[in-house]
Write a protein that holds these residues in place. Structure first.
Motif, short mmCIF file in Angstrom:
data_model
loop_
_atom_site.label_atom_id
_atom_site.label_comp_id
_atom_site.label_asym_id
_atom_site.label_seq_id
_atom_site.Cartn_x
_atom_site.Cartn_y
_atom_site.Cartn_z
N SER A 381 0.87 -1.17 0.00
CA SER A 381 0.00 0.00 0.00
C SER A 381 0.91 1.22 0.00
O SER A 381 2.12 1.09 0.11
CB SER A 381 -0.88 0.01 1.25
OG SER A 381 -0.04 0.00 2.38
N GLY A 382 0.31 2.39 -0.13
CA GLY A 382 1.12 3.61 -0.11
C GLY A 382 1.67 3.91 -1.48
O GLY A 382 1.52 3.13 -2.42
N PRO A 383 2.34 5.06 -1.60
CA PRO A 383 2.82 5.48 -2.91
C PRO A 383 3.94 4.60 -3.45
O PRO A 383 4.76 4.08 -2.69
CB PRO A 383 3.34 6.91 -2.65
CG PRO A 383 3.64 6.94 -1.20
CD PRO A 383 2.68 6.00 -0.53
N GLY A 384 3.98 4.44 -4.76
CA GLY A 384 5.08 3.75 -5.41
C GLY A 384 6.21 4.72 -5.68
O GLY A 384 6.03 5.94 -5.68
N LEU A 385 7.39 4.13 -5.90
CA LEU A 385 8.59 4.93 -6.20
C LEU A 385 9.00 4.60 -7.63
O LEU A 385 9.15 3.43 -7.98
CB LEU A 385 9.69 4.54 -5.21
CG LEU A 385 11.10 5.08 -5.46
CD1 LEU A 385 11.15 6.60 -5.35
CD2 LEU A 385 12.08 4.46 -4.45
N PHE A 386 9.19 5.63 -8.45
CA PHE A 386 9.49 5.41 -9.86
C PHE A 386 10.80 6.10 -10.19
O PHE A 386 10.98 7.28 -9.89
CB PHE A 386 8.30 5.94 -10.70
CG PHE A 386 7.03 5.26 -10.30
CD1 PHE A 386 6.64 4.08 -10.92
CD2 PHE A 386 6.27 5.73 -9.24
CE1 PHE A 386 5.51 3.39 -10.51
CE2 PHE A 386 5.13 5.06 -8.80
CZ PHE A 386 4.75 3.89 -9.45
N GLU A 387 11.70 5.35 -10.82
CA GLU A 387 13.04 5.90 -11.09
C GLU A 387 13.67 5.15 -12.25
O GLU A 387 13.39 3.98 -12.48
CB GLU A 387 13.94 5.79 -9.85
CG GLU A 387 13.91 4.44 -9.18
CD GLU A 387 14.96 4.26 -8.07
OE1 GLU A 387 16.08 4.78 -8.21
OE2 GLU A 387 14.66 3.57 -7.09
N PRO A 388 14.53 5.84 -13.00
CA PRO A 388 15.32 5.11 -14.00
C PRO A 388 16.24 4.16 -13.27
O PRO A 388 16.54 4.38 -12.09
CB PRO A 388 16.11 6.22 -14.69
CG PRO A 388 16.21 7.30 -13.67
CD PRO A 388 14.93 7.25 -12.88
N ILE A 389 16.72 3.10 -13.95
CA ILE A 389 17.60 2.18 -13.20
C ILE A 389 19.04 2.68 -13.16
O ILE A 389 19.85 2.19 -12.39
CB ILE A 389 17.54 0.73 -13.74
CG1 ILE A 389 18.37 0.55 -15.01
CG2 ILE A 389 16.13 0.23 -13.93
CD1 ILE A 389 18.84 -0.88 -15.20
N HIS A 390 19.34 3.69 -13.98
CA HIS A 390 20.73 4.18 -13.99
C HIS A 390 21.01 5.10 -12.81
O HIS A 390 20.10 5.48 -12.07
CB HIS A 390 21.03 4.89 -15.31
CG HIS A 390 20.18 6.10 -15.57
ND1 HIS A 390 20.31 7.27 -14.87
CD2 HIS A 390 19.18 6.32 -16.48
CE1 HIS A 390 19.45 8.16 -15.33
NE2 HIS A 390 18.73 7.60 -16.30
#
Ligand SMILES: NC(=O)c1ccc[n+]([C@@H]2O[C@H](COP(=O)([O-])OP(=O)(O)OC[C@H]3O[C@@H](n4cnc5c(N)ncnc54)[C@H](O)[C@@H]3O)[C@@H](O)[C@H]2O)c1
Ligand SMILES: CC(C)[C@H](C(=O)O)[C@@H](O)C(=O)O
Length: 472
Positions: A381-390
């Motif tokens: 639950s809660g917000p997801g974290l989104f990021e490039p893998i680099h």
């Protein structure tokens, strides 16, 4: 609130006790069932490019572009809370020609709060591009965003003296989704453990409890020549690494430095997984595979490591819940080799924190560049974290050379998996493919005959492509 700290000096350490207590509580909390995972992660579908055939679920992209994004996963119902803690003047943030359009025709306006964590090195450059793309695609689909930018990593060390200020974590927790650029840089490389930018990122992942990290690696038809592998090996590769993100050797206790019997300094870490930690990531792996092509490869080192022996035992046990998914096991050293020998054999890979880190970087080069690979990190639950893998690419930071597409595609993952806004996500993915079709390339994916552009220009071209598809 006390922050989870990551450095330690061995058994008896206060932080270890804290972690131990947290682990006991977690055991009770983390009885994740396939039902509860389904609640959060439903309708994962493989989306294939023209001529590549539909995914196992039979879904095809509605776009007529050669869409080859690895897996599209939609979250269940949209978010229920639309509070805006942050009031901003959006005009200041909009790209110059991207006014809000179609608002009258949009069925309903949705609002989300997004925490932006640009971080270090190329982080601010790529996040700025991705934010503009998010805002434009959202406005076309009737979505409004409230942004709050917070420091993390080296940038946070410089202003607040810690790599993850408490306020950054609390703002992130309160938002609907978190977009991170990258952290780290030469300036902080020799800092003690607690004061490293990387420690801030690990604290953020732990704080948000985002245990499942999805890293799709797809060779786009437009970039097959950018791969370092031969065309016939790279062409058609479409795999997903499901990396466990909040356990294993990154977080295991005891850890630290000590002196051995010979008076030598030694450093030590612990690879540790509980059954419940393996079970919940295994279920994410099976669910992912089920909606792709029904093949799951679990990667471990069960010939040597006890934590991997347990991993294999639990993944095998959980497989009885997924008779429709074909499970195989592979040792990590073999997997690293097979990824280069015949990458098309892989559909979905599920693996631990450190093996996932390494194998996803390796997989990125099959696709042409690490600058192309997005990721989504999700919890229960809660917000997801989104990021490039680099990373923060300090060697090219501030030179307008960074490829922003991994971050732009991370924003598409944010829309689809974090907010349940699949249409806006697809708009962005299609725009990226159109931009590549037109021949625009940053240096890392450049090949002869294409147009070499910088980070900003690539961003402008993606915005144009997003805009060109507006149908009011
Ligand atoms: N999630 C993160 O924030 C993250 C991930 C990995 C590394 N790091 C940190 O980043 C710093 C640098 O690490 P590194 O050099 O090992 O890895 P890196 O990913 O930053 O860079 C590796 C190579 O890839 C290139 N590269 C990376 N992203 C690119 C992009 N978008 N466009 C074009 N080229 C790109 C870089 O120029 C470099 O040559 C370190 O401090 C490391 O800890 C952070
Ligand atoms: C920077 C570092 C802590 C991080 C990791 O090891 O997870 C990075 O390599 C990544 O893959 O995001």
């Amino acid at each position: 609130m006390r922050k989870l700290t990551l450095s330690g000096h061995g058994e008896g350490d206060e932080e270890m006790v804290e972690r131990g207590t947290a682990n006991t509580k977690m055991k009770e909390k983390n009885k994740v069932t396939s039902k509860s995972i389904n609640r959060r992660l439903i309708d994962w579908r493989g989306v294939r490019g023209k001529g590549q055939g539909a995914g196992k679920s039979g879904s095809n992209s509605s776009s007529d572009q050669p869409v080859a994004m690895a897996v599209h996963l939609r979250l269940s119902a949209g978010r229920s809370k639309f509070e805006f803690q942050v009031k901003k003047n959006f005009a200041n943030f909009s790209p110059k020609w991207a006014a809000v359009r179609c608002s009258d025709s949009a069925p309903s306006r949705r609002r989300y709060t997004i925490t932006l964590l640009p971080g270090d090195g190329i982080g601010p450059e790529i996040v700025s591009v991705a934010k503009n793309v998010l805002e434009l695609a959202g406005s076309i689909e009737g979505i409004e965003f409230g942004f709050k930018e917070m420091p993390i990593g080296g940038a946070a060390l410089d202003v607040a003296g810690v790599p993850l200020p408490e306020e950054t974590l609390s703002v992130a927790k309160e938002s609907d989704a978190v977009l991170l650029g990258a952290i780290g840089g030469y300036k902080w490389d020799n800092n003690e453990k607690q004061l490293k930018p990387e420690t801030g990122l690990l604290q953020l992942r732990a704080g948000l409890k985002v245990f499942a990290n999805l890293r799709p690696a797809t060779v786009l038809p437009q970039l097959v020549d950018a791969s370092t592998l031969k065309k016939e090996v790279a062409e058609g590769v479409d795999l997903m690494v499901v990396r466990e993100l909040t356990g294993g050797i990154y977080f295991g206790r005891p850890r630290g430095f000590t002196t051995n019997d010979n008076g030598e300094k030694t450093g030590f870490n612990t690879e540790v997984y509980s059954s419940s930690e393996v079970d919940r990531i295994a279920r994410v792996g099976f669910e992912t595979a089920r909606k792709r092509h029904g093949k799951l490869c679990s990667v471990d080192k069960a010939n040597v490591l006890e934590a991997s022996m347990l991993w294999r035992e639990r993944v095998t046990e959980i497989s009885s819940e997924y008779p429709d998914v074909e499970l195989t096991h592979m040792y990590v050293d073999n997997a690293a080799m097979q990824l280069l020998r015949y990458p098309k054999q892989f559909d979905t890979i599920v693996t631990n924190n450190i093996f996932g880190d390494i194998l996803s970087d390796e997989a990125s080069m099959i696709t042409g560049s690490i600058g192309m690979l997005p990721s989504a990190s999700l919890g229960e639950s809660g917000p997801g974290l989104f990021e490039p893998i680099h990373g923060s690419a300090p060697d090219i930071a501030g030179q307008d050379k960074a490829n922003p597409l991994a971050t732009v595609l991370s924003v598409a993952m944010l829309l689809r998996y974090g907010l349940g806004e699949g249409k806006a996500a697809e708009r962005i993915e299609t725009a990226v493919l159109e931009t590549l079709n037109k021949g625009f390339r940053t240096g890392d994916i450049y090949s002869a005959g294409n147009k070499l552009v910088g980070c900003k220009e690539m961003g402008e071209q993606v915005l144009k492509a997003v805009d060109s598809r507006v149908q009011c």
